[in-house]
Write a protein that holds these residues in place. Structure first.
Motif, mmCIF file in Angstrom:
data_model
loop_
_atom_site.group_PDB
_atom_site.id
_atom_site.type_symbol
_atom_site.label_atom_id
_atom_site.label_comp_id
_atom_site.label_asym_id
_atom_site.label_seq_id
_atom_site.Cartn_x
_atom_site.Cartn_y
_atom_site.Cartn_z
ATOM 1 N N GLY A 209 54.364 59.015 51.081
ATOM 2 C CA GLY A 209 53.698 57.917 51.556
ATOM 3 C C GLY A 209 54.572 57.060 52.328
ATOM 4 N N GLN A 210 54.340 55.633 52.382
ATOM 5 C CA GLN A 210 54.535 54.858 53.768
ATOM 6 C C GLN A 210 56.678 54.840 53.278
ATOM 7 O OE1 GLN A 210 53.089 51.175 55.173
ATOM 8 N NE2 GLN A 210 51.981 51.177 53.036
ATOM 9 N N LEU A 211 56.718 54.460 51.956
ATOM 10 C CA LEU A 211 57.968 54.648 51.338
ATOM 11 C C LEU A 211 58.802 55.860 51.536
ATOM 12 C CD1 LEU A 211 60.804 52.990 49.507
ATOM 13 C CD2 LEU A 211 59.294 52.784 47.937
ATOM 14 N N ASP B 233 55.152 66.248 47.289
ATOM 15 C CA ASP B 233 54.165 65.003 46.956
ATOM 16 C C ASP B 233 53.154 65.665 46.877
ATOM 17 O OD1 ASP B 233 52.749 62.839 47.628
ATOM 18 O OD2 ASP B 233 53.954 62.378 49.190
ATOM 19 N N ILE C 16 52.887 67.794 42.860
ATOM 20 C CA ILE C 16 53.219 67.461 41.920
ATOM 21 C C ILE C 16 52.189 66.209 41.789
ATOM 22 C CG2 ILE C 16 55.881 67.473 41.195
ATOM 23 C CD1 ILE C 16 55.351 64.359 42.875
ATOM 24 N N ASP C 17 51.310 66.466 41.202
ATOM 25 C CA ASP C 17 50.315 65.640 40.197
ATOM 26 C C ASP C 17 50.963 64.578 39.183
ATOM 27 O OD1 ASP C 17 47.711 64.859 40.225
ATOM 28 O OD2 ASP C 17 46.569 66.411 40.290
ATOM 29 N N PHE C 18 50.712 63.691 39.618
ATOM 30 C CA PHE C 18 50.643 62.902 38.532
ATOM 31 C C PHE C 18 49.391 62.211 37.829
ATOM 32 C CE2 PHE C 18 54.776 59.318 38.554
ATOM 33 C CZ PHE C 18 55.233 60.420 39.339
ATOM 34 N N ALA D 277 52.521 56.333 43.758
ATOM 35 C CA ALA D 277 51.664 55.470 43.445
ATOM 36 C C ALA D 277 49.942 55.287 43.526
ATOM 37 C CB ALA D 277 52.223 53.989 43.738
ATOM 38 N N THR E 96 47.897 53.286 45.016
ATOM 39 C CA THR E 96 47.993 52.039 45.646
ATOM 40 C C THR E 96 46.172 51.681 46.307
ATOM 41 O OG1 THR E 96 48.811 53.253 47.277
ATOM 42 C CG2 THR E 96 50.299 52.414 46.293
ATOM 43 N N PHE F 86 59.013 51.446 41.952
ATOM 44 C CA PHE F 86 58.534 50.246 42.577
ATOM 45 C C PHE F 86 57.542 49.872 41.888
ATOM 46 C CE2 PHE F 86 61.419 52.485 45.213
ATOM 47 C CZ PHE F 86 62.158 52.055 45.587
ATOM 48 N N SER F 87 57.451 48.699 42.065
ATOM 49 C CA SER F 87 56.439 47.647 41.536
ATOM 50 C C SER F 87 55.878 46.625 42.215
ATOM 51 C CB SER F 87 56.952 46.950 40.250
ATOM 52 O OG SER F 87 54.961 46.764 39.823
ATOM 53 N N TYR G 242 44.614 47.691 39.985
ATOM 54 C CA TYR G 242 45.703 48.041 40.395
ATOM 55 C C TYR G 242 46.972 47.063 39.600
ATOM 56 C CZ TYR G 242 49.245 48.602 43.802
ATOM 57 O OH TYR G 242 51.285 48.921 44.419
ATOM 58 N N LYS H 18 50.200 48.857 37.678
ATOM 59 C CA LYS H 18 51.237 49.093 37.812
ATOM 60 C C LYS H 18 52.194 47.317 36.515
ATOM 61 C CE LYS H 18 53.367 50.347 40.913
ATOM 62 N NZ LYS H 18 54.199 51.315 41.499
ATOM 63 N N THR I 52 57.808 45.093 45.208
ATOM 64 C CA THR I 52 58.085 44.670 46.495
ATOM 65 C C THR I 52 56.338 43.968 46.908
ATOM 66 O OG1 THR I 52 58.821 45.737 48.170
ATOM 67 C CG2 THR I 52 57.339 47.331 47.313
ATOM 68 N N VAL J 103 53.413 46.344 51.663
ATOM 69 C CA VAL J 103 54.396 47.667 52.665
ATOM 70 C C VAL J 103 54.070 48.318 53.582
ATOM 71 C CG1 VAL J 103 55.668 49.065 52.047
ATOM 72 C CG2 VAL J 103 55.840 47.489 49.825
HETATM 73 N N1 LIG Z 1 51.645 49.375 50.482
HETATM 74 C C1 LIG Z 1 51.371 47.919 49.341
HETATM 75 O O1 LIG Z 1 51.415 47.347 50.173
HETATM 76 C C2 LIG Z 1 52.727 47.883 48.643
HETATM 77 C C3 LIG Z 1 52.536 46.140 48.239
HETATM 78 C C4 LIG Z 1 53.238 46.048 46.581
HETATM 79 C C5 LIG Z 1 53.808 47.163 46.176
HETATM 80 N N2 LIG Z 1 53.822 48.554 46.284
HETATM 81 C C6 LIG Z 1 54.498 49.970 45.949
HETATM 82 O O2 LIG Z 1 55.769 50.076 46.824
HETATM 83 C C7 LIG Z 1 55.197 51.953 46.185
HETATM 84 C C8 LIG Z 1 55.161 52.587 47.404
HETATM 85 O O3 LIG Z 1 53.997 52.190 48.191
HETATM 86 P P1 LIG Z 1 53.946 52.828 49.378
HETATM 87 O O4 LIG Z 1 53.348 51.632 50.207
HETATM 88 O O5 LIG Z 1 54.556 53.601 49.983
HETATM 89 O O6 LIG Z 1 52.413 53.846 49.152
HETATM 90 P P2 LIG Z 1 51.285 54.706 49.478
HETATM 91 O O7 LIG Z 1 51.579 55.424 51.027
HETATM 92 O O8 LIG Z 1 49.943 54.666 48.770
HETATM 93 O O9 LIG Z 1 51.851 56.202 49.194
HETATM 94 C C9 LIG Z 1 52.249 56.619 47.836
HETATM 95 C C10 LIG Z 1 52.273 57.964 47.725
HETATM 96 O O10 LIG Z 1 52.494 58.452 46.270
HETATM 97 C C11 LIG Z 1 51.123 59.852 46.310
HETATM 98 N N3 LIG Z 1 50.481 59.950 45.313
HETATM 99 C C12 LIG Z 1 49.278 59.149 44.906
HETATM 100 N N4 LIG Z 1 48.546 59.643 44.105
HETATM 101 C C13 LIG Z 1 48.889 60.851 43.747
HETATM 102 C C14 LIG Z 1 48.811 61.387 42.816
HETATM 103 N N5 LIG Z 1 48.089 61.898 41.734
HETATM 104 N N6 LIG Z 1 50.119 62.815 42.264
HETATM 105 C C15 LIG Z 1 51.609 62.601 43.331
HETATM 106 N N7 LIG Z 1 51.096 62.061 44.220
HETATM 107 C C16 LIG Z 1 50.563 61.150 44.794
HETATM 108 C C17 LIG Z 1 50.149 59.528 47.917
HETATM 109 O O11 LIG Z 1 50.197 60.871 47.654
HETATM 110 P P3 LIG Z 1 48.704 61.247 48.603
HETATM 111 O O12 LIG Z 1 49.706 60.343 50.688
HETATM 112 O O13 LIG Z 1 48.285 62.313 48.917
HETATM 113 O O14 LIG Z 1 47.677 60.288 48.249
HETATM 114 C C18 LIG Z 1 51.483 59.148 48.801
HETATM 115 O O15 LIG Z 1 52.214 60.239 49.048
HETATM 116 C C19 LIG Z 1 54.383 51.643 44.863
HETATM 117 O O16 LIG Z 1 55.156 52.090 43.943
HETATM 118 C C20 LIG Z 1 53.184 50.622 45.432
HETATM 119 O O17 LIG Z 1 52.983 50.654 44.068
HETATM 120 C C21 LIG Z 1 52.525 48.634 47.224
#
Ligand SMILES: NC(=O)c1ccc[n+]([C@@H]2O[C@H](COP(=O)([O-])OP(=O)(O)OC[C@H]3O[C@@H](n4cnc5c(N)ncnc54)[C@H](OP(=O)(O)O)[C@@H]3O)[C@@H](O)[C@H]2O)c1
Length: 292
Positions: free
Chosen positions: A10-12, A30, A34-36, A59, A61, A98-99, A124, A128, A147, A150
């Motif tokens: 993921g991004q983070l 990832d 692992i499958d959440f 997450a 997202t 993270f939330s 969503y 969270k 946060t 992102v």
């Molecule tokens: N993005 C935002 O704007 C934002 C804003 C506020 C808070 N946050 C929080 O910040 C944190 C990091 O966000 P991010 O932007 O880095 O999120 P992201 O880029 O969507 O990354 C989420 C990761 O979780 C993985 N994932 C999703 N479903 C899954 C599952 N069933 N089993 C295992 N892995 C799974 C995804 O894998 P795949 O790529 O294979 O699906 C991805 O690697 C999260 O807690 C998010 O809620 C994000």
């Protein structure tokens, strides 16, 4: 120290992999390893690794899709993190989680602090928020970083979307009534792991003293329109020259399945004073990120 990072694609998670490896023996995984959506499988995997610290960047997202895939969003954002937290409580393993700013309804119209009462207005945000509660109720050693907005050069973030739109459109209509803190994933990864390097063998002490919820997002705040302006102005000439005009629009002009809080900017003073850092301003971070 053995560190387990969940969600490394993921991004983070991608950025955190590149900071956490400095601090110990890092196992970064990832989906599909692992499958959440399968909590038992996740716990079994964690038992096999037997980590000293867990960093959860997994997450669900997709804010709009979550309105349809409620069960999946709840599993990934609430039930499985809750099970991970129970494992952490049982085995005294600290958890970094993270939330989101979307736990708030946006009605306050001023910066949200950790003391403000969440009232999520979409699936969503609910998933969270209940995830946060499950972790807190487990009483495991934890920190939860809320946060906002992102972004990185990986797919899914807003900056990447603006670049794609800019490559194909002379006119961009962007909402100016959604306000939040743009947060560079790299900055978030660095700031959310700083203390891991500093506390060395004293993780237990650190988590007993600093346990809790913190707002951690880019410094200052902006509307999506203001943010887009900075992004477009700092894109390579071949893309920025395509965009002839940026037009402010309203959220109501773009109906989406999920409602979004209009003002969800976070006050991060608690993080800054506890960890003795000044969070860089969103505009500076956006420009630096686009230089890469
Ligand atoms: N993005 C935002 O704007 C934002 C804003 C506020 C808070 N946050 C929080 O910040 C944190 C990091 O966000 P991010 O932007 O880095 O999120 P992201 O880029 O969507 O990354 C989420 C990761 O979780 C993985 N994932 C999703 N479903 C899954 C599952 N069933 N089993 C295992 N892995 C799974 C995804 O894998 P795949 O790529 O294979 O699906 C991805 O690697 C999260 O807690 C998010 O809620 C994000």
């Amino acid at each position: 120290m053995k560190i387990l990072l969940l969600g490394s694609n993921g991004q983070l998670g991608y950025e955190a992999t590149r900071t956490l490896f400095c601090y110990g023996d890092l196992v970064a995984v990832d989906y599909p390893d692992i499958d959440f959506t399968k909590p038992d499988q996740v716990i079994k995997f964690i038992e096999e690794i037997n980590p000293d610290l867990i960093y959860n960047a997994v997450a669900y997202t997709d804010v709009d899709k979550a309105e349809q895939e409620t069960e999946k969003a709840m599993l990934v954002n609430c039930h499985t993190p809750g099970e991970v937290a129970n494992y952490c409580k049982k085995n005294n393993v600290p958890l970094i989680h993270f939330s989101t700013d979307y736990v708030f309804d946006g009605q306050k119209k001023a910066l949200y602090t950790e003391e403000d009462i969440p009232n999520p207005i979409n699936v969503y945000g609910k998933s969270k928020f209940t995830g946060e509660q499950a972790i807190i109720e487990s009483q495991c050693p934890h920190v939860i970083f809320r946060t906002s907005w992102v972004y990185s050069m990986r797919a899914g973030g807003f900056v990447k979307k603006v670049i794609n739109w800019g490559q194909n459109n002379e006119e961009l209509r962007i909402v100016d009534d959604q306000i939040g803190n743009p947060t560079w994933a790299r900055m978030l990864a660095i700031l959310s792991t700083l203390f891991v390097g500093n506390c060395d063998q004293n993780l237990d002490q650190f988590f007993s003293e600093k346990k809790g919820l913190y707002h951690l997002a880019g410094g200052g705040y902006a509307s999506r329109f203001e943010w887009t302006k900075v992004i477009v102005e700092n894109l390579p000439e071949e893309i920025s020259s395509i965009v002839k005009s940026l037009i402010p629009a309203k959220t109501s002009n773009f109906p989406t399945p999920a409602r979004r809080p209009l003002f969800s900017a976070l006050d991060c003073l608690k993080f800054e004073s506890t960890f003795n850092v000044k969070i860089p301003n969103w505009e500076k971070s956006t420009k630096l990120m686009l230089e890469n």
